[in-house]
Design a protein around this motif. Structure first.
Motif: not given
Length: 77
Positions: A70, A72-77
């Motif tokens: 979760w 990783w998905k948030i900060y990868r944007r």
């Protein structure tokens, strides 16, 4: 023997967490997520809930891996 069991739980947790979160990763990343999740979630869950045993570690590993995915998905944007 404890390290081998820890790795097996981490691998299973990583596989389950990536499938729950709908993340398509290569096997090495899945294993890394699971082992990191096992470290984070396993220790936190055992500390907070004071539940002992391998099942608590597995649940914590899955929850920790889901948390890492979760983040990783948030900060990868």
């Amino acid at each position: 023997m404890t390290i081998v069991l820890f790795l097996i739980v981490g691998i299973a947790a990583g596989f389950l967490a990536t499938r729950i979160m709908g993340l398509n990763t290569d096997p090495l990343t899945t294993i890394a997520i699971g082992v990191a999740g096992a470290l984070v979630g396993g220790f936190v869950l055992r500390t907070l809930v004071m539940v002992s045993g391998w099942m608590a570690g597995f649940v914590g590993a899955v929850l920790g891996a889901i948390l890492l995915i979760w983040l990783w998905k948030i900060y990868r944007r």
